[in-house]
Motif scaffolding. Sequence first.
Motif, mmCIF file in Angstrom:
data_model
loop_
_atom_site.group_PDB
_atom_site.id
_atom_site.type_symbol
_atom_site.label_atom_id
_atom_site.label_comp_id
_atom_site.label_asym_id
_atom_site.label_seq_id
_atom_site.Cartn_x
_atom_site.Cartn_y
_atom_site.Cartn_z
ATOM 1 N N VAL A 1 66.955 -3.599 33.718
ATOM 2 C CA VAL A 1 67.112 -2.030 33.068
ATOM 3 C C VAL A 1 66.218 -1.723 32.150
ATOM 4 O O VAL A 1 65.228 -2.613 31.828
ATOM 5 C CB VAL A 1 68.628 -2.103 32.421
ATOM 6 N N LYS B 1 72.971 6.373 43.052
ATOM 7 C CA LYS B 1 72.841 4.969 43.390
ATOM 8 C C LYS B 1 74.219 4.297 43.603
ATOM 9 O O LYS B 1 74.216 3.444 44.798
ATOM 10 C CB LYS B 1 71.934 4.120 42.637
ATOM 11 N N VAL C 1 61.354 -13.276 31.845
ATOM 12 C CA VAL C 1 60.185 -13.128 32.932
ATOM 13 C C VAL C 1 59.557 -12.050 32.583
ATOM 14 O O VAL C 1 59.858 -10.996 32.614
ATOM 15 C CB VAL C 1 61.021 -13.100 34.495
ATOM 16 N N ARG D 1 63.246 0.544 40.264
ATOM 17 C CA ARG D 1 62.032 0.150 40.979
ATOM 18 C C ARG D 1 62.019 -1.512 41.070
ATOM 19 O O ARG D 1 61.774 -1.953 42.332
ATOM 20 C CB ARG D 1 60.618 0.582 40.215
ATOM 21 N N LEU D 2 62.071 -2.214 40.204
ATOM 22 C CA LEU D 2 61.968 -3.562 40.048
ATOM 23 C C LEU D 2 63.158 -4.072 40.877
ATOM 24 O O LEU D 2 63.003 -5.184 41.576
ATOM 25 C CB LEU D 2 61.916 -4.090 38.566
ATOM 26 N N PHE E 1 64.281 -9.582 33.015
ATOM 27 C CA PHE E 1 62.647 -9.104 33.240
ATOM 28 C C PHE E 1 62.454 -8.144 32.419
ATOM 29 O O PHE E 1 61.221 -7.474 32.241
ATOM 30 C CB PHE E 1 62.968 -8.481 34.738
ATOM 31 N N ASP F 1 74.555 -0.386 38.661
ATOM 32 C CA ASP F 1 73.640 0.573 37.961
ATOM 33 C C ASP F 1 74.627 1.704 37.436
ATOM 34 O O ASP F 1 75.744 1.590 37.656
ATOM 35 C CB ASP F 1 72.758 1.204 39.116
ATOM 36 N N PHE G 1 55.824 -10.538 33.333
ATOM 37 C CA PHE G 1 54.516 -10.824 33.933
ATOM 38 C C PHE G 1 53.294 -9.990 33.058
ATOM 39 O O PHE G 1 51.974 -10.254 33.085
ATOM 40 C CB PHE G 1 53.990 -10.278 35.348
HETATM 41 P P1 NAD Z 1 63.450 2.054 36.493
HETATM 42 O O1 NAD Z 1 63.364 3.189 35.446
HETATM 43 O O2 NAD Z 1 62.823 2.393 38.023
HETATM 44 O O3 NAD Z 1 64.919 1.365 36.991
HETATM 45 C C1 NAD Z 1 65.933 1.109 35.720
HETATM 46 C C2 NAD Z 1 67.242 1.054 36.600
HETATM 47 O O4 NAD Z 1 68.158 0.834 35.481
HETATM 48 C C3 NAD Z 1 67.835 2.514 36.869
HETATM 49 O O5 NAD Z 1 68.112 2.508 38.348
HETATM 50 C C4 NAD Z 1 68.755 2.891 35.928
HETATM 51 O O6 NAD Z 1 69.747 3.696 36.531
HETATM 52 C C5 NAD Z 1 69.309 1.605 35.792
HETATM 53 N N1 NAD Z 1 70.177 1.641 34.291
HETATM 54 C C6 NAD Z 1 69.724 2.080 32.891
HETATM 55 N N2 NAD Z 1 70.625 1.679 32.020
HETATM 56 C C7 NAD Z 1 71.575 0.705 32.940
HETATM 57 C C8 NAD Z 1 72.653 0.150 32.349
HETATM 58 N N3 NAD Z 1 73.077 0.039 31.032
HETATM 59 N N4 NAD Z 1 73.325 -0.732 33.279
HETATM 60 C C9 NAD Z 1 72.869 -0.733 34.447
HETATM 61 N N5 NAD Z 1 71.717 0.030 34.998
HETATM 62 C C10 NAD Z 1 71.216 0.696 34.228
HETATM 63 O O7 NAD Z 1 62.608 0.905 35.945
HETATM 64 P P2 NAD Z 1 61.846 -0.245 36.727
HETATM 65 O O8 NAD Z 1 60.541 0.058 36.716
HETATM 66 O O9 NAD Z 1 62.575 -0.773 37.665
HETATM 67 O O10 NAD Z 1 61.847 -1.423 35.209
HETATM 68 C C11 NAD Z 1 63.250 -1.921 34.849
HETATM 69 C C12 NAD Z 1 62.573 -2.934 33.761
HETATM 70 O O11 NAD Z 1 61.846 -3.773 34.116
HETATM 71 C C13 NAD Z 1 62.133 -2.148 32.645
HETATM 72 O O12 NAD Z 1 62.594 -2.788 31.463
HETATM 73 C C14 NAD Z 1 60.632 -2.802 32.857
HETATM 74 O O13 NAD Z 1 59.762 -3.026 31.461
HETATM 75 C C15 NAD Z 1 60.758 -4.214 33.320
HETATM 76 N N6 NAD Z 1 59.667 -4.769 34.040
HETATM 77 C C16 NAD Z 1 59.375 -5.930 34.224
HETATM 78 C C17 NAD Z 1 58.385 -6.580 34.699
HETATM 79 C C18 NAD Z 1 58.533 -8.006 34.509
HETATM 80 O O14 NAD Z 1 57.356 -8.673 35.095
HETATM 81 N N7 NAD Z 1 59.241 -8.767 33.597
HETATM 82 C C19 NAD Z 1 57.585 -5.932 35.750
HETATM 83 C C20 NAD Z 1 58.148 -4.568 35.894
HETATM 84 C C21 NAD Z 1 58.926 -3.847 35.124
#
Ligand code: NAD
Length: 216
Positions: A153, A121, A192, A93-94, A176, A116, A194
């Motif tokens: 991730v 994907k 980063v 998602r992010l 992130f 990924d 939030f």
């Molecule tokens: P998500 O589950 O939607 O996506 C994670 C992706 O990473 C998936 O496509 C998965 O297949 C892939 N993945 C898993 N292990 C992997 C690896 N070893 N190598 C490559 N790809 C891999 O999660 P999301 O909601 O997008 O969140 C992702 C991360 O961002 C989480 O750690 C979440 O806590 C963090 N996040 C941070 C912020 C911020 O402000 N910094 C905001 C939202 C989410």
Amino acid sequence: MNKDLPSVTVSRLVGYLRVLTDLEGEGVVYATSERLGGAAQVSAHQVRKDLLLARVTSGTRGRGYTVAILRRELSGTLGLTRRWRVAIVGMGRLGQAIADYPHYKGFNFELVCAFDRDPHKVGKVIGGLPVHPLEQLTSRTTELALDIAFLTVPVSSAQAATDLIVAAGIRGVLNFVPTAISVPENVRVEPVDFLAGLKRLAFYLQPHDEQLAPAS
Ligand code: NAD
């Protein structure tokens, strides 16, 4: 670039650059340290001190700094006059939201591809970016001259993905993921988060008499 600059100074320089870019867009030719400080919410003294530390020399006593020249000088100091090639590691998602943000190019950051491990994907183009399998991180980094990785991730994969990023030769990680990751000294991680910002806000917004009370 002067890598000895304290990181708080670098953060303020980034803020001055944003102010200068706005001023230049408005057609402003000169700006004093008072004006720059007012817009960046720091004192004029702090602005002069930071610019001195960054060895910026374009100021003229009285008139202040020439906005266009100072913006160019600061861009150079911050390493923003060259192109940086960026990959997203974790196209969830992010990662996809980041890929949809259209303004990196204006800052010389070029989103090149994503990685990924999800077979659904890999091989697709998502948000305009080709998604490669994680195992190709090293070969693609060389082929595509990648400089920076956005780490998006899950927490459980963060360190393993970071190790691959480092092994591939990428020297900058915008992290992130809300967890600390270990990297060698020659690799820079910028976190980063939030949610951390939200938690700080909650602390400052709560009524004063609740601040030091133990949680029930
Ligand atoms: P998500 O589950 O939607 O996506 C994670 C992706 O990473 C998936 O496509 C998965 O297949 C892939 N993945 C898993 N292990 C992997 C690896 N070893 N190598 C490559 N790809 C891999 O999660 P999301 O909601 O997008 O969140 C992702 C991360 O961002 C989480 O750690 C979440 O806590 C963090 N996040 C941070 C912020 C911020 O402000 N910094 C905001 C939202 C989410």
